[in-house]
Design a protein around this motif. Structure first.
Motif, PDB file in Angstrom:
ATOM      1  N   ASN A   1       0.852  -1.182   0.000  1.00  0.00           N
ATOM      2  CA  ASN A   1       0.000   0.000   0.000  1.00  0.00           C
ATOM      3  C   ASN A   1       0.895   1.242   0.000  1.00  0.00           C
ATOM      4  OD1 ASN A   1       0.886   0.403   2.632  1.00  0.00           O
ATOM      5  ND2 ASN A   1      -0.994  -0.354   3.564  1.00  0.00           N
ATOM      6  N   CYS A   2       0.314   2.400   0.195  1.00  0.00           N
ATOM      7  CA  CYS A   2       1.068   3.659   0.105  1.00  0.00           C
ATOM      8  C   CYS A   2       2.142   3.830   1.174  1.00  0.00           C
ATOM      9  CB  CYS A   2       0.115   4.852   0.202  1.00  0.00           C
ATOM     10  SG  CYS A   2      -0.899   5.090  -1.238  1.00  0.00           S
TER      11      CYS A   2
ATOM     12  N   LEU B   1       9.789   4.811   2.087  1.00  0.00           N
ATOM     13  CA  LEU B   1      11.046   4.530   1.391  1.00  0.00           C
ATOM     14  C   LEU B   1      11.423   5.658   0.431  1.00  0.00           C
ATOM     15  CD1 LEU B   1      10.619   0.718   0.749  1.00  0.00           C
ATOM     16  CD2 LEU B   1      12.310   1.812   2.226  1.00  0.00           C
ATOM     17  N   ALA B   2      10.440   6.225  -0.258  1.00  0.00           N
ATOM     18  CA  ALA B   2      10.728   7.361  -1.146  1.00  0.00           C
ATOM     19  C   ALA B   2      11.218   8.555  -0.328  1.00  0.00           C
ATOM     20  CB  ALA B   2       9.491   7.737  -1.947  1.00  0.00           C
ATOM     21  N   GLY B   3      10.655   8.739   0.858  1.00  0.00           N
ATOM     22  CA  GLY B   3      11.029   9.859   1.722  1.00  0.00           C
ATOM     23  C   GLY B   3      12.463   9.811   2.200  1.00  0.00           C
ATOM     24  N   ILE B   4      13.015   8.613   2.302  1.00  0.00           N
ATOM     25  CA  ILE B   4      14.421   8.490   2.724  1.00  0.00           C
ATOM     26  C   ILE B   4      15.316   8.059   1.549  1.00  0.00           C
ATOM     27  CG2 ILE B   4      13.882   8.072   5.158  1.00  0.00           C
ATOM     28  CD1 ILE B   4      14.410   5.061   4.607  1.00  0.00           C
ATOM     29  N   ASN B   5      14.775   8.229   0.335  1.00  0.00           N
ATOM     30  CA  ASN B   5      15.519   7.950  -0.893  1.00  0.00           C
ATOM     31  C   ASN B   5      16.011   6.500  -0.955  1.00  0.00           C
ATOM     32  OD1 ASN B   5      16.405   8.744  -3.412  1.00  0.00           O
ATOM     33  ND2 ASN B   5      18.427   9.333  -2.667  1.00  0.00           N
ATOM     34  N   GLN B   6      15.157   5.570  -0.517  1.00  0.00           N
ATOM     35  CA  GLN B   6      15.531   4.157  -0.507  1.00  0.00           C
ATOM     36  C   GLN B   6      14.518   3.274  -1.238  1.00  0.00           C
ATOM     37  OE1 GLN B   6      18.472   2.868   0.580  1.00  0.00           O
ATOM     38  NE2 GLN B   6      19.016   5.020   0.827  1.00  0.00           N
TER      39      GLN B   6
ATOM     40  N   VAL C   1      -4.019   2.813  -5.110  1.00  0.00           N
ATOM     41  CA  VAL C   1      -2.765   3.211  -4.465  1.00  0.00           C
ATOM     42  C   VAL C   1      -1.905   3.990  -5.464  1.00  0.00           C
ATOM     43  CG1 VAL C   1      -0.597   2.357  -3.481  1.00  0.00           C
ATOM     44  CG2 VAL C   1      -2.775   1.336  -2.786  1.00  0.00           C
ATOM     45  N   TYR C   2      -1.800   3.476  -6.680  1.00  0.00           N
ATOM     46  CA  TYR C   2      -1.021   4.178  -7.709  1.00  0.00           C
ATOM     47  C   TYR C   2      -1.608   5.562  -7.981  1.00  0.00           C
ATOM     48  CZ  TYR C   2       1.409   5.171 -12.053  1.00  0.00           C
ATOM     49  OH  TYR C   2       2.178   5.764 -13.022  1.00  0.00           O
ATOM     50  N   GLN C   3      -2.926   5.646  -8.038  1.00  0.00           N
ATOM     51  CA  GLN C   3      -3.575   6.932  -8.272  1.00  0.00           C
ATOM     52  C   GLN C   3      -3.305   7.905  -7.129  1.00  0.00           C
ATOM     53  OE1 GLN C   3      -7.578   5.568  -8.921  1.00  0.00           O
ATOM     54  NE2 GLN C   3      -7.289   5.413 -11.136  1.00  0.00           N
TER      55      GLN C   3
ATOM     56  N   SER D   1      -2.037  12.772  -6.600  1.00  0.00           N
ATOM     57  CA  SER D   1      -2.222  13.683  -5.477  1.00  0.00           C
ATOM     58  C   SER D   1      -1.295  14.897  -5.589  1.00  0.00           C
ATOM     59  CB  SER D   1      -1.922  12.935  -4.176  1.00  0.00           C
ATOM     60  OG  SER D   1      -1.859  13.817  -3.093  1.00  0.00           O
ATOM     61  N   ARG D   2      -1.795  16.033  -5.215  1.00  0.00           N
ATOM     62  CA  ARG D   2      -0.935  17.229  -5.162  1.00  0.00           C
ATOM     63  C   ARG D   2       0.192  17.039  -4.162  1.00  0.00           C
ATOM     64  NH1 ARG D   2      -4.975  22.418  -5.215  1.00  0.00           N
ATOM     65  NH2 ARG D   2      -6.277  21.651  -6.910  1.00  0.00           N
ATOM     66  N   ARG D   3      -0.087  16.256  -3.148  1.00  0.00           N
ATOM     67  CA  ARG D   3       0.908  16.000  -2.100  1.00  0.00           C
ATOM     68  C   ARG D   3       2.194  15.409  -2.684  1.00  0.00           C
ATOM     69  NH1 ARG D   3       0.083  11.581   2.678  1.00  0.00           N
ATOM     70  NH2 ARG D   3       2.105  11.830   3.645  1.00  0.00           N
ATOM     71  N   PHE D   4       2.050  14.578  -3.721  1.00  0.00           N
ATOM     72  CA  PHE D   4       3.209  13.911  -4.306  1.00  0.00           C
ATOM     73  C   PHE D   4       3.476  14.384  -5.736  1.00  0.00           C
ATOM     74  CE2 PHE D   4       1.172  10.802  -1.399  1.00  0.00           C
ATOM     75  CZ  PHE D   4       2.111  10.889  -0.392  1.00  0.00           C
ATOM     76  N   ALA D   5       2.969  15.534  -6.107  1.00  0.00           N
ATOM     77  CA  ALA D   5       3.101  16.028  -7.481  1.00  0.00           C
ATOM     78  C   ALA D   5       4.551  16.120  -7.942  1.00  0.00           C
ATOM     79  CB  ALA D   5       2.421  17.387  -7.612  1.00  0.00           C
ATOM     80  N   ALA D   6       5.446  16.499  -7.070  1.00  0.00           N
ATOM     81  CA  ALA D   6       6.850  16.664  -7.448  1.00  0.00           C
ATOM     82  C   ALA D   6       7.603  15.334  -7.516  1.00  0.00           C
ATOM     83  CB  ALA D   6       7.550  17.600  -6.478  1.00  0.00           C
TER      84      ALA D   6
END
Length: 68
Positions: free
Chosen positions: A12-13, A19-24, A41-43, A48-53
């Protein structure tokens, strides 16, 4: 002697975001050949604007989007 790679996991998310947050995020394909995530989950990760970048982080060949 290396560790055996499992064939597949379902995720899930939470773990993906952590892991993305700690570059792993790249650890997952070393542990699993494929990581399946439900379409919703992919959507959430890519729409989400939260993860747009960082949506591109979740566009990986080992990440398999599957219907719920």
């Amino acid at each position: 002697m290396g560790a055996e790679v499992s064939s597949q996991a379902v995720c899930n998310c939470g773990p993906l975001i952590a892991l993305a947050g700690i570059n792993q995020l790249a650890l997952l394909p070393h542990l699993f050949r494929k990581v399946a995530i439900p379409t919703v989950v992919y959507q959430e990760l890519t729409g989400s604007r939260r993860f747009a970048a960082t949506w591109h982080l979740f566009d990986q060949s080992w990440l398999e989007v599957v219907p719920l």
